[in-house]
Motif scaffolding. Structure first.
Motif, PDB file in Angstrom:
ATOM      1  N   SER A  32       0.813  -1.222   0.000  1.00 58.47           N
ATOM      2  CA  SER A  32       0.000   0.000   0.000  1.00 58.47           C
ATOM      3  C   SER A  32       0.843   1.268   0.000  1.00 58.47           C
ATOM      4  N   LYS A  33       2.028   1.220   0.600  1.00 54.41           N
ATOM      5  CA  LYS A  33       2.882   2.411   0.644  1.00 54.41           C
ATOM      6  C   LYS A  33       3.290   2.867  -0.750  1.00 54.41           C
ATOM      7  N   PHE A  34       3.421   1.936  -1.684  1.00 55.33           N
ATOM      8  CA  PHE A  34       3.910   2.277  -3.020  1.00 55.33           C
ATOM      9  C   PHE A  34       2.830   2.194  -4.103  1.00 55.33           C
ATOM     10  N   THR A  35       1.595   2.022  -3.714  1.00 52.95           N
ATOM     11  CA  THR A  35       0.494   1.953  -4.673  1.00 52.95           C
ATOM     12  C   THR A  35      -0.067   3.355  -4.914  1.00 52.95           C
ATOM     13  N   GLY A  36      -0.301   3.695  -6.176  1.00 55.48           N
ATOM     14  CA  GLY A  36      -0.918   4.982  -6.506  1.00 55.48           C
ATOM     15  C   GLY A  36       0.039   6.151  -6.499  1.00 55.48           C
ATOM     16  N   VAL A  37       1.311   5.904  -6.759  1.00 58.32           N
ATOM     17  CA  VAL A  37       2.338   6.952  -6.719  1.00 58.32           C
ATOM     18  C   VAL A  37       2.388   7.744  -8.025  1.00 58.32           C
ATOM     19  N   PHE A  38       2.199   7.061  -9.151  1.00 51.34           N
ATOM     20  CA  PHE A  38       2.298   7.689 -10.481  1.00 51.34           C
ATOM     21  C   PHE A  38       0.995   7.559 -11.243  1.00 51.34           C
ATOM     22  N   ARG A  39       0.860   8.403 -12.251  1.00 52.78           N
ATOM     23  CA  ARG A  39      -0.210   8.231 -13.234  1.00 52.78           C
ATOM     24  C   ARG A  39       0.361   8.607 -14.591  1.00 52.78           C
ATOM     25  N   GLN A  40      -0.171   7.968 -15.611  1.00 52.05           N
ATOM     26  CA  GLN A  40       0.278   8.239 -16.973  1.00 52.05           C
ATOM     27  C   GLN A  40      -0.431   9.477 -17.497  1.00 52.05           C
ATOM     28  N   VAL A  41       0.329  10.407 -18.069  1.00 54.21           N
ATOM     29  CA  VAL A  41      -0.268  11.609 -18.643  1.00 54.21           C
ATOM     30  C   VAL A  41      -0.413  11.500 -20.158  1.00 54.21           C
ATOM     31  N   LYS A  42       0.450  10.696 -20.766  1.00 55.77           N
ATOM     32  CA  LYS A  42       0.347  10.321 -22.174  1.00 55.77           C
ATOM     33  C   LYS A  42       1.248   9.114 -22.347  1.00 55.77           C
ATOM     34  N   HIS A  43       1.142   8.461 -23.463  1.00 50.79           N
ATOM     35  CA  HIS A  43       1.903   7.229 -23.660  1.00 50.79           C
ATOM     36  C   HIS A  43       3.386   7.445 -23.356  1.00 50.79           C
ATOM     37  N   GLY A  44       3.893   6.686 -22.401  1.00 46.52           N
ATOM     38  CA  GLY A  44       5.307   6.758 -22.056  1.00 46.52           C
ATOM     39  C   GLY A  44       5.703   7.891 -21.129  1.00 46.52           C
ATOM     40  N   LYS A  45       4.765   8.719 -20.744  1.00 46.35           N
ATOM     41  CA  LYS A  45       5.059   9.868 -19.881  1.00 46.35           C
ATOM     42  C   LYS A  45       4.217   9.764 -18.614  1.00 46.35           C
ATOM     43  N   HIS A  46       4.872   9.998 -17.490  1.00 42.77           N
ATOM     44  CA  HIS A  46       4.216   9.841 -16.197  1.00 42.77           C
ATOM     45  C   HIS A  46       4.451  11.050 -15.308  1.00 42.77           C
ATOM     46  N   THR A  47       3.614  11.196 -14.295  1.00 43.11           N
ATOM     47  CA  THR A  47       3.757  12.247 -13.305  1.00 43.11           C
ATOM     48  C   THR A  47       3.390  11.680 -11.947  1.00 43.11           C
ATOM     49  N   LEU A  48       3.665  12.431 -10.923  1.00 48.51           N
ATOM     50  CA  LEU A  48       3.303  12.013  -9.579  1.00 48.51           C
ATOM     51  C   LEU A  48       1.844  12.343  -9.296  1.00 48.51           C
ATOM     52  N   THR A  49       1.196  11.496  -8.539  1.00 42.99           N
ATOM     53  CA  THR A  49      -0.139  11.786  -8.024  1.00 42.99           C
ATOM     54  C   THR A  49       0.036  12.657  -6.778  1.00 42.99           C
ATOM     55  N   ASP A  50      -1.070  13.139  -6.218  1.00 41.20           N
ATOM     56  CA  ASP A  50      -0.976  13.882  -4.956  1.00 41.20           C
ATOM     57  C   ASP A  50      -0.322  13.004  -3.888  1.00 41.20           C
ATOM     58  N   TYR A  51      -0.735  11.740  -3.848  1.00 43.59           N
ATOM     59  CA  TYR A  51      -0.124  10.817  -2.893  1.00 43.59           C
ATOM     60  C   TYR A  51       1.374  10.647  -3.181  1.00 43.59           C
ATOM     61  N   GLY A  52       1.753  10.586  -4.453  1.00 44.79           N
ATOM     62  CA  GLY A  52       3.155  10.456  -4.832  1.00 44.79           C
ATOM     63  C   GLY A  52       3.997  11.609  -4.310  1.00 44.79           C
ATOM     64  N   TRP A  53       3.464  12.821  -4.380  1.00 45.71           N
ATOM     65  CA  TRP A  53       4.185  13.989  -3.851  1.00 45.71           C
ATOM     66  C   TRP A  53       4.384  13.852  -2.348  1.00 45.71           C
ATOM     67  N   ARG A  54       3.352  13.383  -1.635  1.00 48.24           N
ATOM     68  CA  ARG A  54       3.478  13.198  -0.188  1.00 48.24           C
ATOM     69  C   ARG A  54       4.519  12.121   0.138  1.00 48.24           C
ATOM     70  N   LEU A  55       4.525  11.054  -0.656  1.00 47.85           N
ATOM     71  CA  LEU A  55       5.496   9.980  -0.438  1.00 47.85           C
ATOM     72  C   LEU A  55       6.924  10.497  -0.651  1.00 47.85           C
ATOM     73  N   LEU A  56       7.130  11.306  -1.670  1.00 46.96           N
ATOM     74  CA  LEU A  56       8.460  11.877  -1.905  1.00 46.96           C
ATOM     75  C   LEU A  56       8.910  12.689  -0.700  1.00 46.96           C
ATOM     76  N   GLN A  57       8.012  13.475  -0.152  1.00 49.72           N
ATOM     77  CA  GLN A  57       8.362  14.278   1.027  1.00 49.72           C
ATOM     78  C   GLN A  57       8.744  13.386   2.204  1.00 49.72           C
ATOM     79  N   GLU A  58       8.043  12.272   2.346  1.00 52.71           N
ATOM     80  CA  GLU A  58       8.362  11.314   3.408  1.00 52.71           C
ATOM     81  C   GLU A  58       9.771  10.743   3.212  1.00 52.71           C
ATOM     82  N   PHE A  59      10.121  10.428   1.984  1.00 52.63           N
ATOM     83  CA  PHE A  59      11.443   9.878   1.691  1.00 52.63           C
ATOM     84  C   PHE A  59      12.546  10.921   1.885  1.00 52.63           C
ATOM     85  N   GLU A  60      12.213  12.167   1.670  1.00 54.80           N
ATOM     86  CA  GLU A  60      13.213  13.234   1.799  1.00 54.80           C
ATOM     87  C   GLU A  60      13.471  13.610   3.258  1.00 54.80           C
ATOM     88  N   SER A  61      12.559  13.249   4.137  1.00 61.66           N
ATOM     89  CA  SER A  61      12.716  13.619   5.563  1.00 61.66           C
ATOM     90  C   SER A  61      13.771  12.796   6.241  1.00 61.66           C
TER      91      SER A  61
END
Length: 92
Positions: free
Chosen positions: A63-92
């Protein structure tokens, strides 16, 4: 470090150091520093399982790593809102 953790660390570098908001799997692979063969041996399935919009059939990544990214177009991805929060957790 698990593959999922390596992927998150690579995305932190892409987002924070290179200023990217959209990235590709290839850019993540290069950040991790593994060969194409090593990448193909396990990382794509883990990445797929980390996508919020994954079409199914991807392995469970926990569950910690589910829903981190979403595809914006074929082959291109971005972070979800949850993904941004997870990054902040890893940076702490």
């Amino acid at each position: 470090m698990t593959h999922a953790e390596e992927i998150v660390q690579a995305v932190i570098r892409l987002v924070r150091q290179e200023g990217k908001s959209i990235f590709t799997r290839e850019e993540i692979r290069q950040q991790i520093g593994v060969s194409c063969d090593e990448w193909m041996a396990g990382y794509p399935a883990i990445f797929q399982g980390m996508r919020a919009d994954q079409p199914g059939g991807a392995p469970k990544v926990g569950s910690k790593f589910t829903g981190v990214f979403r595809q914006v177009k074929h082959g291109k991805h971005t972070l979800t809102d949850y993904g941004w929060r997870l990054l902040q957790e890893f940076e702490s």
